[in-house]
Enzyme design. Structure first.
Site, PDB file in Angstrom:
ATOM      1  N   GLN A 170       3.264   9.997   0.755  1.00 37.79           N
ATOM      2  CA  GLN A 170       4.565   9.324   0.820  1.00 37.79           C
ATOM      3  C   GLN A 170       5.460   9.653  -0.381  1.00 37.79           C
ATOM      4  OE1 GLN A 170       2.717   5.290   1.868  1.00 37.79           O
ATOM      5  NE2 GLN A 170       4.650   5.284   2.984  1.00 37.79           N
ATOM      6  N   HIS A 208      -2.251   7.913   6.880  1.00 35.62           N
ATOM      7  CA  HIS A 208      -1.261   8.805   6.246  1.00 35.62           C
ATOM      8  C   HIS A 208      -1.929  10.092   5.756  1.00 35.62           C
ATOM      9  CE1 HIS A 208       2.510   6.624   6.223  1.00 35.62           C
ATOM     10  NE2 HIS A 208       1.963   5.540   5.698  1.00 35.62           N
ATOM     11  N   CYS A 233       6.296   0.232   7.219  1.00 35.36           N
ATOM     12  CA  CYS A 233       5.959   1.366   6.365  1.00 35.36           C
ATOM     13  C   CYS A 233       7.216   1.851   5.663  1.00 35.36           C
ATOM     14  CB  CYS A 233       5.384   2.474   7.249  1.00 35.36           C
ATOM     15  SG  CYS A 233       4.916   3.951   6.348  1.00 35.36           S
ATOM     16  N   LEU A 234       7.106   2.132   4.374  1.00 31.55           N
ATOM     17  CA  LEU A 234       8.267   2.636   3.634  1.00 31.55           C
ATOM     18  C   LEU A 234       8.764   3.963   4.209  1.00 31.55           C
ATOM     19  CD1 LEU A 234       7.213   2.036  -0.086  1.00 31.55           C
ATOM     20  CD2 LEU A 234       8.867   0.704   1.236  1.00 31.55           C
ATOM     21  N   GLY A 273       0.821  -1.198   0.000  1.00 30.68           N
ATOM     22  CA  GLY A 273       0.000   0.000   0.000  1.00 30.68           C
ATOM     23  C   GLY A 273       0.857   1.251   0.000  1.00 30.68           C
ATOM     24  N   HIS A 323      -4.218   1.844   7.621  1.00 28.93           N
ATOM     25  CA  HIS A 323      -2.852   2.382   7.695  1.00 28.93           C
ATOM     26  C   HIS A 323      -2.672   3.502   6.662  1.00 28.93           C
ATOM     27  CE1 HIS A 323       1.719   1.653   7.874  1.00 28.93           C
ATOM     28  NE2 HIS A 323       1.571   2.430   6.816  1.00 28.93           N
ATOM     29  N   GLU A 324      -3.145   3.260   5.441  1.00 24.57           N
ATOM     30  CA  GLU A 324      -2.951   4.257   4.376  1.00 24.57           C
ATOM     31  C   GLU A 324      -3.824   5.491   4.608  1.00 24.57           C
ATOM     32  OE1 GLU A 324      -0.399   3.859   2.715  1.00 24.57           O
ATOM     33  OE2 GLU A 324      -0.138   1.713   2.998  1.00 24.57           O
TER      34      GLU A 324
HETATM   35 ZN   LIG Z   1       2.807   3.657   5.654  1.00 23.57          ZN
END
Ligand SMILES: [Zn+2]
Length: 163
Positions: A52, A143, A97-98, A47, A139-140
Site C-alpha cells: 500500500q 494485499h 481499505c485506504l 492495518g 485482509h492485510e
Molecule cells: Zn486494505
C-alpha cells in the site's frame, strides 16, 4: 520517520504478489517504521500492508486497538512473511481499505486463525487469534497476494457500498 503516500485502485501494484523478506535489514526496519507512521496518520486505520506504500515486501502491520470500537487486541503486530497455518469457522463483516477509498464491502472470512511470521527481530512467532483481529490480518495478507477486499465479496452488486 515519514508518512508515505498510499496507492489506491486501480494502481497495478495492488494486483502484484509481494516478495518474501530475506533479511531484516536497516532498510526493512525503516520501512516498518514508516508504515507504522502512515497507519497512525490515518485515523481509525487498523492495518497496513507494505504494498500500500508501494513496497512489494511481505510485511503487514495490524493494531486493532486503534479501532473506534473496542475489540480484543494483541496490540501492535508487525508481521514479516506471515502465513496462515490454520484456520476455522466463518465470519462476515464490513471492511474498508485506504487503497479502496470510496467503498466498503461485506466480506466473509475465517473466524479463527493461527499465523506464523517473523517479528521485527527475526524471531519466529505464532499467533492464535479470532474475530476482528483475525479479519484484519486476513485482509492485510490478501494485499501481499495481490487481492483487495473487492476481490473477496460474493457480489459487487449487493455486497459493496459507497462510503
Ligand atoms: Zn486494505
Amino acid at each position: 520517520m515519514s508518512v508515505l503516500p498510499i496507492i489506491t485502485i486501480p494502481n497495478p501494484l495492488l494486483k502484484q504478489k509481494s516478495l518474501p523478506v530475506e533479511n531484516i535489514t536497516e532498510e526493512v526496519k525503516e520501512l516498518v517504521e514508516n508504515m507504522r507512521e502512515t497507519m497512525l496518520f490515518h485515523k481509525s486505520c487498523v492495518g497496513i500492508a507494505a504494498v500500500q506504500v508501494a513496497a512489494l515486501s511481505r510485511i503487514i502491520i495490524v493494531d486493532v486497538s486503534l479501532a473506534q470500537t473496542p475489540h480484543r487486541s494483541s496490540g501492535l503486530l508487525v508481521m514479516i512473511n506471515p502465513v496462515i497455518a490454520y484456520s476455522s469457522g466463518k465470519s462476515s463483516s464490513r471492511e474498508g481499505c485506504l487503497s479502496v477509498p470510496d467503498f466498503i464491502g461485506s466480506v466473509t472470512r475465517k473466524k479463527k486463525i493461527e499465523v506464523e511470521y517473523l517479528d521485527i527481530n527475526g524471531q519466529k512467532q505464532r499467533l492464535k487469534t479470532e474475530g476482528f483481529e483475525a479479519v484484519c490480518i486476513q485482509h492485510e495478507i490478501d494485499h501481499l497476494d495481490g487481492y483487495v477486499f473487492l476481490d473477496r465479496v460474493t457480489s459487487v452488486k449487493t455486497d459493496v457500498f459507497r462510503r
